[in-house]
Design a protein around this motif. Structure first.
Motif, PDB file in Angstrom:
ATOM      1  N   GLU A  69       0.765  -1.665  -0.663  1.00  0.00           N
ATOM      2  CA  GLU A  69      -0.093   0.315  -0.383  1.00  0.00           C
ATOM      3  C   GLU A  69       0.607   1.401  -0.396  1.00  0.00           C
ATOM      4  N   PRO A  70       1.830   1.546   0.146  1.00  0.00           N
ATOM      5  CA  PRO A  70       2.231   2.792   0.852  1.00  0.00           C
ATOM      6  C   PRO A  70       3.360   2.809  -1.162  1.00  0.00           C
ATOM      7  N   THR A  71       3.304   1.779  -1.570  1.00  0.00           N
ATOM      8  CA  THR A  71       3.850   1.964  -3.318  1.00  0.00           C
ATOM      9  C   THR A  71       2.733   3.076  -3.762  1.00  0.00           C
ATOM     10  N   MET A  72       1.544   2.098  -3.456  1.00  0.00           N
ATOM     11  CA  MET A  72       0.698   2.674  -4.335  1.00  0.00           C
ATOM     12  C   MET A  72      -0.033   4.692  -3.821  1.00  0.00           C
ATOM     13  N   ALA A  73       0.501   3.916  -2.326  1.00  0.00           N
ATOM     14  CA  ALA A  73      -0.119   5.336  -2.153  1.00  0.00           C
ATOM     15  C   ALA A  73       0.874   5.989  -3.112  1.00  0.00           C
ATOM     16  N   ARG A  74       2.100   6.039  -3.117  1.00  0.00           N
ATOM     17  CA  ARG A  74       3.020   7.314  -4.330  1.00  0.00           C
ATOM     18  C   ARG A  74       2.954   6.984  -5.930  1.00  0.00           C
ATOM     19  N   ASP A  75       1.771   5.943  -6.319  1.00  0.00           N
ATOM     20  CA  ASP A  75       0.940   6.336  -7.545  1.00  0.00           C
ATOM     21  C   ASP A  75       0.293   7.236  -7.394  1.00  0.00           C
ATOM     22  N   ILE A  76      -0.372   6.992  -6.555  1.00  0.00           N
ATOM     23  CA  ILE A  76      -1.429   8.837  -6.348  1.00  0.00           C
ATOM     24  C   ILE A  76      -0.795   9.692  -6.529  1.00  0.00           C
ATOM     25  N   CYS A  77       0.193   9.571  -5.793  1.00  0.00           N
ATOM     26  CA  CYS A  77       1.179  11.063  -6.036  1.00  0.00           C
ATOM     27  C   CYS A  77       1.906  11.384  -6.994  1.00  0.00           C
ATOM     28  N   SER A 120     -11.210  -1.393  13.081  1.00  0.00           N
ATOM     29  CA  SER A 120     -10.335  -0.978  14.099  1.00  0.00           C
ATOM     30  C   SER A 120      -8.611  -1.427  13.354  1.00  0.00           C
ATOM     31  N   ALA A 121      -8.885  -2.314  12.780  1.00  0.00           N
ATOM     32  CA  ALA A 121      -7.003  -2.381  12.602  1.00  0.00           C
ATOM     33  C   ALA A 121      -6.706  -1.805  11.300  1.00  0.00           C
ATOM     34  N   VAL A 122      -6.816  -0.630  10.863  1.00  0.00           N
ATOM     35  CA  VAL A 122      -6.258   0.249  10.606  1.00  0.00           C
ATOM     36  C   VAL A 122      -5.229   0.812  11.647  1.00  0.00           C
ATOM     37  N   ALA A 123      -5.969   1.004  13.005  1.00  0.00           N
ATOM     38  CA  ALA A 123      -5.232   1.704  14.275  1.00  0.00           C
ATOM     39  C   ALA A 123      -4.905   1.275  14.690  1.00  0.00           C
ATOM     40  N   GLU A 124      -5.078  -0.551  14.502  1.00  0.00           N
ATOM     41  CA  GLU A 124      -4.638  -1.865  15.749  1.00  0.00           C
ATOM     42  C   GLU A 124      -3.388  -1.891  14.745  1.00  0.00           C
ATOM     43  N   LEU A 125      -3.700  -2.545  13.448  1.00  0.00           N
ATOM     44  CA  LEU A 125      -2.604  -2.587  13.031  1.00  0.00           C
ATOM     45  C   LEU A 125      -2.091  -2.449  11.731  1.00  0.00           C
ATOM     46  N   GLY A 126      -2.868  -1.545  11.565  1.00  0.00           N
ATOM     47  CA  GLY A 126      -1.629  -0.569  10.197  1.00  0.00           C
ATOM     48  C   GLY A 126      -2.217  -0.800   8.836  1.00  0.00           C
ATOM     49  N   GLY A 127      -3.122  -1.884   8.877  1.00  0.00           N
ATOM     50  CA  GLY A 127      -4.162  -2.269   7.793  1.00  0.00           C
ATOM     51  C   GLY A 127      -5.050  -2.982   7.935  1.00  0.00           C
ATOM     52  N   VAL A 128      -5.292  -3.537   6.068  1.00  0.00           N
ATOM     53  CA  VAL A 128      -6.588  -4.317   6.266  1.00  0.00           C
ATOM     54  C   VAL A 128      -6.475  -5.350   7.791  1.00  0.00           C
ATOM     55  N   ASP A 129      -7.541  -5.974   7.566  1.00  0.00           N
ATOM     56  CA  ASP A 129      -7.297  -6.532   9.182  1.00  0.00           C
ATOM     57  C   ASP A 129      -6.784  -8.362   8.847  1.00  0.00           C
ATOM     58  N   HIS A 180       0.335  -4.541   3.816  1.00  0.00           N
ATOM     59  CA  HIS A 180       0.590  -3.500   5.104  1.00  0.00           C
ATOM     60  C   HIS A 180       0.592  -3.057   5.873  1.00  0.00           C
ATOM     61  N   SER A 181       1.275  -3.686   6.937  1.00  0.00           N
ATOM     62  CA  SER A 181       0.991  -3.623   8.938  1.00  0.00           C
ATOM     63  C   SER A 181       1.877  -2.462   9.326  1.00  0.00           C
ATOM     64  N   GLY A 182       0.967  -1.863  10.272  1.00  0.00           N
ATOM     65  CA  GLY A 182       1.329  -0.882  11.229  1.00  0.00           C
ATOM     66  C   GLY A 182       3.533  -0.468  11.353  1.00  0.00           C
ATOM     67  N   PRO A 183       3.288   0.650  11.881  1.00  0.00           N
ATOM     68  CA  PRO A 183       2.448   1.172  12.303  1.00  0.00           C
ATOM     69  C   PRO A 183       2.176   2.647  11.782  1.00  0.00           C
ATOM     70  N   THR A 184       0.580   2.763  11.311  1.00  0.00           N
ATOM     71  CA  THR A 184       0.414   4.225  10.137  1.00  0.00           C
ATOM     72  C   THR A 184       0.480   5.282  11.439  1.00  0.00           C
ATOM     73  N   ASP A 185       1.046   6.481  11.018  1.00  0.00           N
ATOM     74  CA  ASP A 185       0.621   7.871  11.966  1.00  0.00           C
ATOM     75  C   ASP A 185      -0.582   8.300  12.212  1.00  0.00           C
ATOM     76  N   LEU A 186      -1.251   7.852  12.210  1.00  0.00           N
ATOM     77  CA  LEU A 186      -2.613   8.837  12.374  1.00  0.00           C
ATOM     78  C   LEU A 186      -2.922  10.181  12.419  1.00  0.00           C
ATOM     79  N   SER A 187      -2.171  10.473  13.671  1.00  0.00           N
ATOM     80  CA  SER A 187      -2.171  11.899  13.255  1.00  0.00           C
ATOM     81  C   SER A 187      -2.132  13.008  12.796  1.00  0.00           C
ATOM     82  N   ARG A 188      -0.961  11.926  11.149  1.00  0.00           N
ATOM     83  CA  ARG A 188      -0.369  13.417  10.386  1.00  0.00           C
ATOM     84  C   ARG A 188      -2.312  12.965   8.965  1.00  0.00           C
ATOM     85  N   VAL A 189      -2.843  12.116   9.640  1.00  0.00           N
ATOM     86  CA  VAL A 189      -4.181  12.722   8.734  1.00  0.00           C
ATOM     87  C   VAL A 189      -4.910  13.510   9.407  1.00  0.00           C
ATOM     88  N   THR A 190      -4.729  14.861   9.188  1.00  0.00           N
ATOM     89  CA  THR A 190      -5.555  15.898   9.848  1.00  0.00           C
ATOM     90  C   THR A 190      -6.837  16.625   8.792  1.00  0.00           C
TER      91      THR A 190
END
Length: 245
Positions: A69-77, A120-129, A180-190
């Protein structure tokens, strides 16, 4: 790797809505066939649908190093750079929701975010459950030519969906290995974020946990399981209302 995209209302001067589909799916199956694209177009929005690598009309490969997923996120950017987009609203479902969260955490051009099919898995695991959908079993089921009856229902469902669409199973297995599995810094999704979860979606359990973990998150429940929620009568209207707010 070639990344395919689809565009509607290209001549409309507005903040475009970028759609990122879920695992195995594509822009066509996740967004066009479900009526989401038509609803956004009818609302006067410019719409861009991205086929994730290994999916839809994008390039394929069995190399897991090319996925995640990080690579796919870069694709969008990178696509937004190429299209000269200065601001966009981002909508992602399931795997696409994880991609969308990662994109919003790094790209200041995302001004509103809608995610669905996750909990909750996005917060707890960083991605899909992966507690519900075992990635190793999924890889096995995607690559086997044998009997699928011994695999869990959810795993069989994704394999059957892949067969139905004629997907490149080697690419899907590569993505499953790179999930993708955590950590995902959700605080940056403002940015203001809407989470839409199906009431019967086993891959989107405890969605309030995720909504609360986002700095400006809110939750909307709709009827349906993981596959049906995106077709719920209030799914597309919820996106349109939120993005227009």
């Amino acid at each position: 790797m070639t990344i395919a995209f689809h565009e509607w209302n290209a001549d409309v001067v507005s903040v475009p809505v970028v759609l990122q589909h879920g695992y195995v799916a594509s822009t066509e199956t996740n967004w066009l066939a479900t009526g989401v694209v038509d609803a956004l177009v009818a609302a006067g929005r410019r719409v861009i649908g991205v086929d994730a690598r290994g999916h839809g009309r994008s390039g394929t490969s069995g190399d897991s190093a090319l996925f995640g997923e990080p690579t796919m996120a870069r694709d969008i950017c990178d696509l937004m750079d190429e299209m000269g987009v200065e601001e966009y609203h981002l909508v992602g479902y399931s795997m696409g929701a994880v991609i969308a969260v990662l994109t919003a955490a790094q790209d200041p051009r995302v001004s509103r975010l809608v995610i669905g099919g996750v909990g909750s898995a996005v917060a707890e695991l960083g991605g899909v459950d992966t507690r519900v959908l075992d990635a190793d079993l999924l890889v096995e089921a995607l690559l086997t030519d044998g009997d699928l009856s011994s695999y869990p229902v959810g795993v069989r469902g994704f394999r059957q969906f892949a067969d139905l669409l004629g997907s490149d199973r080697a690419s899907l297995a590569a993505q499953a290995r790179a999930v993708h599995s955590g950590p995902t810094d959700l605080s940056r999704v403002t940015v203001p974020t809407l989470l839409i979860a199906g009431r019967d979606d086993e891959l989107a359990t405890n969605p309030q946990v995720l909504a609360d973990a986002l700095p400006d998150g809110r939750l909307r429940l709709v009827d349906g399981d993981h596959l049906a929620a995106v077709m719920a009568p209030d799914f597309a209207p919820a996106i349109i209302e939120f993005l227009a707010d």
